[in-house]
Design an enzyme around this catalytic site. Structure first.
Site, PDB file in Angstrom:
ATOM      1  N   ASP A  36       0.838  -1.215   0.000  1.00 37.63           N
ATOM      2  CA  ASP A  36       0.000   0.000   0.000  1.00 37.63           C
ATOM      3  C   ASP A  36       0.864   1.253   0.000  1.00 37.63           C
ATOM      4  O   ASP A  36       0.616   2.185   0.769  1.00 37.63           O
ATOM      5  CB  ASP A  36      -0.904   0.023   1.237  1.00 37.63           C
ATOM      6  CG  ASP A  36      -1.858  -1.158   1.286  1.00 37.63           C
ATOM      7  OD1 ASP A  36      -1.957  -1.887   0.292  1.00 37.63           O
ATOM      8  OD2 ASP A  36      -2.494  -1.351   2.337  1.00 37.63           O
ATOM      9  N   ARG A  64      -5.213  -2.357  -4.584  1.00 35.45           N
ATOM     10  CA  ARG A  64      -6.239  -3.107  -3.871  1.00 35.45           C
ATOM     11  C   ARG A  64      -7.400  -2.184  -3.547  1.00 35.45           C
ATOM     12  O   ARG A  64      -7.240  -0.960  -3.438  1.00 35.45           O
ATOM     13  CB  ARG A  64      -5.687  -3.742  -2.601  1.00 35.45           C
ATOM     14  CG  ARG A  64      -5.399  -2.805  -1.435  1.00 35.45           C
ATOM     15  CD  ARG A  64      -4.971  -3.630  -0.229  1.00 35.45           C
ATOM     16  NE  ARG A  64      -4.641  -2.834   0.940  1.00 35.45           N
ATOM     17  CZ  ARG A  64      -5.482  -2.580   1.944  1.00 35.45           C
ATOM     18  NH1 ARG A  64      -6.724  -3.015   1.888  1.00 35.45           N
ATOM     19  NH2 ARG A  64      -5.086  -1.880   2.994  1.00 35.45           N
TER      20      ARG A  64
END
Length: 344
Positions: free
Chosen positions: A196, A256
């Site tokens: 991330d 994601r």
């Protein structure tokens, strides 16, 4: 047709200014410090020199010297050196142009992990109208911290409107760039991480940036480059990557899902075999994938093969992607000193 001619046909370089256009500037092909300085057009400056040959030896002390409520551009020239400190540009100090001597030459670094992303950040921007050039920002928190609850190690936290980084670099293991909110432009930047490592709710264009994936043994099977958070179709936010490349030493998802309307686009980008065949994941998001906007347009390289892409991943058409590739996606013509406009 030669390579140079083809490139001229594909790209139109738009170099303009919120203070008016300049025909001679439109011929420039390099967004360097002199060009940005010319466009920002101010003679107010503060010099930071780690060897004591400027006004301050600390970047933060230079920021502290900027008047509260500043309403005119001021240049904070950070000369080459490794500045071991954490820097905060507060909300009440807009219109700062932080000019480094080049990524790899001017480095701001700390080593901070936390359970909170913002608390861990080496560099925090909370003032509108901020521009940076030629600076590396690092969070060198030890790898071992990744296995504890204090595993957030943000390099830069950007929570302001009309922010641009040119030729900058961002380094961390985890959650490298917290691109939180506002309209942002990243031009020819280098961003390194594993999980991330570009995340938040902002509206951002990443033009010709390098994304380098490093290994993190916490992740089974893969980490992700982006985690864009978008809760509704009304939010005009998203991350758009134009050209540039994705490569590295570990496997990764392009993004994601973070919220039901997460929006990320990779266009005309080189994707190495670092990118896994699925491309995208809804890891940790258990809602419907119907409204996710994870898409690619004319990407190339071994990681761009689409046969095994996630069910919701979009293979975008010119008509679908055109508005996202325009600088108008971030309203850039009204506030950026210089920008690159993609042409079809």
């Amino acid at each position: 047709m030669g390579h140079r001619t083809r490139m001229i046909l594909v790209l139109t370089l738009v170099v303009m200014s919120i203070w008016g256009s300049d025909a001679s500037a439109m011929q420039k092909t390099k967004f360097d410090a002199p060009l940005l300085t010319e466009k920002i057009a101010t003679n107010r400056s503060i010099i930071v020199d780690i060897e004591g040959k400027g006004d301050y030896t600390s970047v933060q002390k230079a920021i502290d010297a900027v008047p509260v409520g500043n309403s005119n551009w001021i240049i904070v020239h950070v000369r080459k050196g490794i500045y071991k400190e954490r820097v905060h540009i507060p909300e009440n100090k807009p219109f700062i142009f932080m000019r480094g001597n080049g990524k790899g030459k001017t480095v701001i670094e700390s080593s901070q992990s936390s359970v909170d992303n913002v608390a861990s950040a080496t560099f925090k921007v909370e003032a509108n109208h901020f521009v940076a050039f030629g600076i590396s920002i690092r969070n060198d928190a030890p790898v071992g911290m990744a296995f504890t609850s204090e595993n957030q190690s943000v390099a830069a936290f950007v929570a302001a409107d009309k922010v641009a980084f040119y030729h900058c670099a961002f380094y961390s293991l985890h959650n490298t760039l917290f691109d939180n909110k506002g309209r942002h432009y990243y031009h020819e930047c280098y961003i390194q991480g594993s999980i991330d490592f570009i995340f938040g709710r902002a509206t951002s264009i990443f033009n010709n940036c390098e994304i380098f994936v490093i290994s993190d043994k916490r992740v089974k099977p893969y980490g992700s480059i982006t985690a864009h958070h978008r809760e509704s179709a009304e939010e005009k936010t998203g991350y758009v990557f134009i050209r540039g490349k994705v490569y590295g030493i570990d496997e990764v998802y392009l993004g994601r899902a973070k919220g039901p309307y997460s929006r990320v686009i990779f266009a005309k980008t080189y994707l190495s075999k670092t990118v896994v065949p699925d491309g995208w994941t809804n890891w940790s998001y258990h809602g419907s994938t119907q409204n996710l906007y994870h898409g690619e347009y004319k990407c190339h390289g071994p990681g761009a093969e689409r046969q095994k892409r996630s069910d919701w991943a979009k293979d975008l058409t010119k008509q679908e992607v055109e508005s996202f590739l325009s600088i108008d996606f971030i309203d850039g013509t009204s506030w950026l000193p210089v920008w690159l406009q993609e042409k079809f």
